[in-house]
Design an enzyme around this catalytic site. Sequence first.
Site, PDB file in Angstrom:
ATOM      1  N   LYS A   1       2.322  -3.109   6.180  1.00 28.58           N
ATOM      2  CA  LYS A   1       2.568  -2.833   4.763  1.00 28.58           C
ATOM      3  C   LYS A   1       4.026  -2.420   4.536  1.00 28.58           C
ATOM      4  CE  LYS A   1      -1.490  -3.879   3.313  1.00 28.58           C
ATOM      5  NZ  LYS A   1      -1.689  -5.057   2.429  1.00 28.58           N
TER       6      LYS A   1
ATOM      7  N   SER B   1       0.853  -1.189   0.000  1.00 19.45           N
ATOM      8  CA  SER B   1       0.000   0.000   0.000  1.00 19.45           C
ATOM      9  C   SER B   1       0.886   1.236   0.000  1.00 19.45           C
ATOM     10  CB  SER B   1      -0.897   0.004   1.243  1.00 19.45           C
ATOM     11  OG  SER B   1      -1.488   1.266   1.452  1.00 19.45           O
TER      12      SER B   1
ATOM     13  N   TYR C   1      -1.935  -1.501  10.412  1.00 21.23           N
ATOM     14  CA  TYR C   1      -1.974  -1.598   8.953  1.00 21.23           C
ATOM     15  C   TYR C   1      -0.717  -1.010   8.297  1.00 21.23           C
ATOM     16  CZ  TYR C   1      -3.827  -1.401   4.190  1.00 21.23           C
ATOM     17  OH  TYR C   1      -4.005  -1.554   2.840  1.00 21.23           O
TER      18      TYR C   1
END
Length: 250
Positions: A166, A145, A162
């Site tokens: 990533k 991402s 998150y």
Amino acid sequence: MERWENRVAVVTGASSGIGAAIAKYLAKNKLVTVNLDINMEGYKALLAEVNAEVRKRMHHIKCNVRKEDEINAAFREIEKKYGPVAVLVNNAGVLGDSFLLSENNSGEMLKVLETNLLAAVYCTREAFRSMKANDIDGHVFMISSISGHNVPIMPNNPLNLYPPTKFALRALTEMYRQEFLSQNTKIKVTCISPGGVKANLLNHPGNIAPPLPTELNADTIADLLIYCLQTQPDVQIHDVIIKPMGKSVC
């Protein structure tokens, strides 16, 4: 794409979003695709979008990618039913619904860590075993991402682990590149980091941010992955960022 025809591609989390688009594109390019996901209904809906010829190349194994034993069993089933793995797309990912400083959120953080990072580690290990044993110059993809390059400023929205997971996928990409080389293989590894994508995780119920000004279509990510697969054997697209045109910060 001829060299990939009838080869087996495994995609985690292909019941919706980017994963669904990738599975569909791979099957349209004549790869046998297998979705690993606990969501079977979403994949059934995806099958309804494609014609019968493509549909017969799309398969689903119910698998909780947070559980190592289920991943191991799924890969054994794949090899038995469809053949050795040639392509792996580590796509499964979730956002947390709590801030890092929230109380009693250990379970939430563990879910994000297991889904976004450890699942990719377990799946890549099993895919590599299959590729190595069958002398396949395969290709492994990490769907990261833009938040794996720069942590977005979203003070009112819980990103939880998150972004760290990533970032970790990008580190794994280089580690696998080195290990694939040390194992005397020509297996490629590519990390794809999309910006804002329509219907992606930022649209989950816990997110109260307004929609991004411009967003990518999931099919665009799938198209990029197909492009990477078509590169010559001596070329590896290692780490790529793809952003929408416009003024979006992502």
